[in-house]
Design a protein around this motif. Sequence first.
Motif, PDB file in Angstrom:
ATOM      1  N   GLY A  28       0.805  -1.403  -0.375  1.00  0.00           N
ATOM      2  CA  GLY A  28       0.259   0.379   0.182  1.00  0.00           C
ATOM      3  C   GLY A  28       0.787   1.272   0.298  1.00  0.00           C
ATOM      4  N   SER A  29       2.182   1.338  -0.104  1.00  0.00           N
ATOM      5  CA  SER A  29       2.799   2.491   0.116  1.00  0.00           C
ATOM      6  C   SER A  29       3.017   3.359  -1.639  1.00  0.00           C
ATOM      7  CB  SER A  29       4.514   2.037  -0.534  1.00  0.00           C
ATOM      8  OG  SER A  29       4.905   1.040   1.046  1.00  0.00           O
ATOM      9  N   PHE A  30       3.105   4.107  -1.090  1.00  0.00           N
ATOM     10  CA  PHE A  30       2.577   5.325  -2.417  1.00  0.00           C
ATOM     11  C   PHE A  30       4.069   6.047  -3.234  1.00  0.00           C
ATOM     12  CE2 PHE A  30      -0.921   6.835   0.148  1.00  0.00           C
ATOM     13  CZ  PHE A  30      -2.119   6.523  -0.559  1.00  0.00           C
ATOM     14  N   GLN A  31       4.992   5.266  -2.576  1.00  0.00           N
ATOM     15  CA  GLN A  31       6.391   5.023  -2.829  1.00  0.00           C
ATOM     16  C   GLN A  31       7.719   3.756  -2.979  1.00  0.00           C
ATOM     17  OE1 GLN A  31       8.026   8.999  -1.370  1.00  0.00           O
ATOM     18  NE2 GLN A  31       8.163   8.620   0.736  1.00  0.00           N
ATOM     19  N   CYS A  32       8.713   4.687  -3.232  1.00  0.00           N
ATOM     20  CA  CYS A  32       9.483   3.079  -2.918  1.00  0.00           C
ATOM     21  C   CYS A  32      10.740   3.815  -2.152  1.00  0.00           C
ATOM     22  CB  CYS A  32      10.447   2.872  -4.775  1.00  0.00           C
ATOM     23  SG  CYS A  32       9.328   1.670  -5.318  1.00  0.00           S
ATOM     24  N   LYS A  33      11.715   3.185  -1.871  1.00  0.00           N
ATOM     25  CA  LYS A  33      12.459   4.163  -0.613  1.00  0.00           C
ATOM     26  C   LYS A  33      14.171   3.002  -1.160  1.00  0.00           C
ATOM     27  CE  LYS A  33      10.623   4.107   4.201  1.00  0.00           C
ATOM     28  NZ  LYS A  33      10.442   3.684   5.049  1.00  0.00           N
ATOM     29  N   VAL A  34      14.790   4.015  -0.736  1.00  0.00           N
ATOM     30  CA  VAL A  34      16.463   3.758  -1.582  1.00  0.00           C
ATOM     31  C   VAL A  34      16.922   2.382  -0.935  1.00  0.00           C
ATOM     32  CG1 VAL A  34      18.309   4.914  -2.508  1.00  0.00           C
ATOM     33  CG2 VAL A  34      16.505   5.581  -2.867  1.00  0.00           C
ATOM     34  N   CYS A  35      17.959   1.824  -1.462  1.00  0.00           N
ATOM     35  CA  CYS A  35      18.691   1.290  -0.404  1.00  0.00           C
ATOM     36  C   CYS A  35      19.407   1.376   0.720  1.00  0.00           C
ATOM     37  CB  CYS A  35      19.092   0.370  -0.992  1.00  0.00           C
ATOM     38  SG  CYS A  35      18.507  -1.394  -2.044  1.00  0.00           S
ATOM     39  N   GLY A  36      19.580   0.883   1.811  1.00  0.00           N
ATOM     40  CA  GLY A  36      20.892   2.176   2.890  1.00  0.00           C
ATOM     41  C   GLY A  36      22.133   1.825   2.599  1.00  0.00           C
ATOM     42  N   LYS A  37      22.871   1.994   3.162  1.00  0.00           N
ATOM     43  CA  LYS A  37      24.151   1.811   3.851  1.00  0.00           C
ATOM     44  C   LYS A  37      24.447   0.386   3.193  1.00  0.00           C
ATOM     45  CE  LYS A  37      27.898   4.524   5.738  1.00  0.00           C
ATOM     46  NZ  LYS A  37      28.770   4.935   6.360  1.00  0.00           N
ATOM     47  N   LYS A  38      25.557   0.490   3.039  1.00  0.00           N
ATOM     48  CA  LYS A  38      26.089  -0.879   2.104  1.00  0.00           C
ATOM     49  C   LYS A  38      24.936  -2.189   2.184  1.00  0.00           C
ATOM     50  CE  LYS A  38      29.938   0.589   4.834  1.00  0.00           C
ATOM     51  NZ  LYS A  38      30.629   0.416   6.043  1.00  0.00           N
ATOM     52  N   THR A  39      24.165  -2.031   1.261  1.00  0.00           N
ATOM     53  CA  THR A  39      22.354  -2.853   1.125  1.00  0.00           C
ATOM     54  C   THR A  39      22.472  -2.247  -0.654  1.00  0.00           C
ATOM     55  OG1 THR A  39      21.070  -1.318   1.730  1.00  0.00           O
ATOM     56  CG2 THR A  39      21.730  -2.861   3.201  1.00  0.00           C
ATOM     57  N   TYR A  40      22.640  -3.381  -1.201  1.00  0.00           N
ATOM     58  CA  TYR A  40      22.046  -3.226  -2.657  1.00  0.00           C
ATOM     59  C   TYR A  40      20.649  -4.200  -2.867  1.00  0.00           C
ATOM     60  CZ  TYR A  40      23.443  -8.527  -3.615  1.00  0.00           C
ATOM     61  OH  TYR A  40      23.550  -9.547  -3.839  1.00  0.00           O
ATOM     62  N   GLN A  41      20.388  -3.306  -4.267  1.00  0.00           N
ATOM     63  CA  GLN A  41      19.090  -4.687  -5.243  1.00  0.00           C
ATOM     64  C   GLN A  41      19.006  -4.332  -6.008  1.00  0.00           C
ATOM     65  OE1 GLN A  41      16.908  -7.241  -5.762  1.00  0.00           O
ATOM     66  NE2 GLN A  41      16.111  -7.042  -3.585  1.00  0.00           N
ATOM     67  N   ASN A  42      19.639  -5.785  -6.789  1.00  0.00           N
ATOM     68  CA  ASN A  42      20.010  -5.602  -8.755  1.00  0.00           C
ATOM     69  C   ASN A  42      18.438  -6.057  -9.039  1.00  0.00           C
ATOM     70  OD1 ASN A  42      19.824  -8.081  -7.271  1.00  0.00           O
ATOM     71  ND2 ASN A  42      21.592  -8.636  -7.705  1.00  0.00           N
ATOM     72  N   GLN A  43      17.652  -6.259  -8.186  1.00  0.00           N
ATOM     73  CA  GLN A  43      16.529  -7.198  -9.376  1.00  0.00           C
ATOM     74  C   GLN A  43      14.851  -5.564  -9.009  1.00  0.00           C
ATOM     75  OE1 GLN A  43      15.586 -10.853  -7.379  1.00  0.00           O
ATOM     76  NE2 GLN A  43      16.425 -10.944  -9.134  1.00  0.00           N
ATOM     77  N   VAL A  44      13.858  -5.719  -9.991  1.00  0.00           N
ATOM     78  CA  VAL A  44      13.048  -4.942  -9.627  1.00  0.00           C
ATOM     79  C   VAL A  44      11.938  -5.622  -9.328  1.00  0.00           C
ATOM     80  CG1 VAL A  44      13.750  -3.461 -11.567  1.00  0.00           C
ATOM     81  CG2 VAL A  44      11.905  -5.046 -11.899  1.00  0.00           C
ATOM     82  N   GLY A  45      11.152  -4.263  -8.177  1.00  0.00           N
ATOM     83  CA  GLY A  45       9.891  -5.180  -7.643  1.00  0.00           C
ATOM     84  C   GLY A  45      10.271  -5.734  -6.389  1.00  0.00           C
ATOM     85  N   GLN A  46      11.283  -5.214  -5.532  1.00  0.00           N
ATOM     86  CA  GLN A  46      11.145  -6.004  -4.710  1.00  0.00           C
ATOM     87  C   GLN A  46      11.020  -5.431  -3.511  1.00  0.00           C
ATOM     88  OE1 GLN A  46      13.036  -8.888  -4.336  1.00  0.00           O
ATOM     89  NE2 GLN A  46      12.402  -8.603  -6.693  1.00  0.00           N
ATOM     90  N   SER A  47      10.760  -6.293  -1.926  1.00  0.00           N
ATOM     91  CA  SER A  47      10.713  -5.369  -0.908  1.00  0.00           C
ATOM     92  C   SER A  47      11.743  -5.772   0.108  1.00  0.00           C
ATOM     93  CB  SER A  47       9.092  -6.378   0.127  1.00  0.00           C
ATOM     94  OG  SER A  47       9.563  -7.708   0.058  1.00  0.00           O
ATOM     95  N   ALA A  48      12.537  -5.879  -0.423  1.00  0.00           N
ATOM     96  CA  ALA A  48      13.238  -5.833   1.202  1.00  0.00           C
ATOM     97  C   ALA A  48      15.361  -5.493  -0.527  1.00  0.00           C
ATOM     98  CB  ALA A  48      13.930  -6.643   1.845  1.00  0.00           C
ATOM     99  N   CYS A  49      15.888  -4.978   0.967  1.00  0.00           N
ATOM    100  CA  CYS A  49      17.395  -4.618   0.492  1.00  0.00           C
ATOM    101  C   CYS A  49      18.145  -5.704   1.033  1.00  0.00           C
ATOM    102  CB  CYS A  49      17.671  -3.478   0.481  1.00  0.00           C
ATOM    103  SG  CYS A  49      16.977  -1.908  -0.070  1.00  0.00           S
TER     104      CYS A  49
END
Length: 70
Positions: A28-49
């Motif tokens: 139900g989020s209205f926006q995405c969050k940027v992955c935090g320091k020393k984390t990453y996400q290399n795929q689209v549509g994910q719920s965690a980094c």
Amino acid sequence: MGKFGTMYSTQQGDCTECPSGQYVEYEGSFQCKVCGKKTYQNQVGQSACKPIQGCSRYYDFNTHNEQCEI
């Protein structure tokens, strides 16, 4: 999960996947969050980094997220 919408989104199909490097914290989020320091996400549509491999994990009480320290 891993998708966000606008306040005008009325159906799940109206939502958009978060791009790589970002995630949706809760349904139900209205926006995405940027992955935090020393984390990453290399795929689209994910719920965690993902933590960067080879790091020590710790919980950051300021961001309420698990973080990674190299």
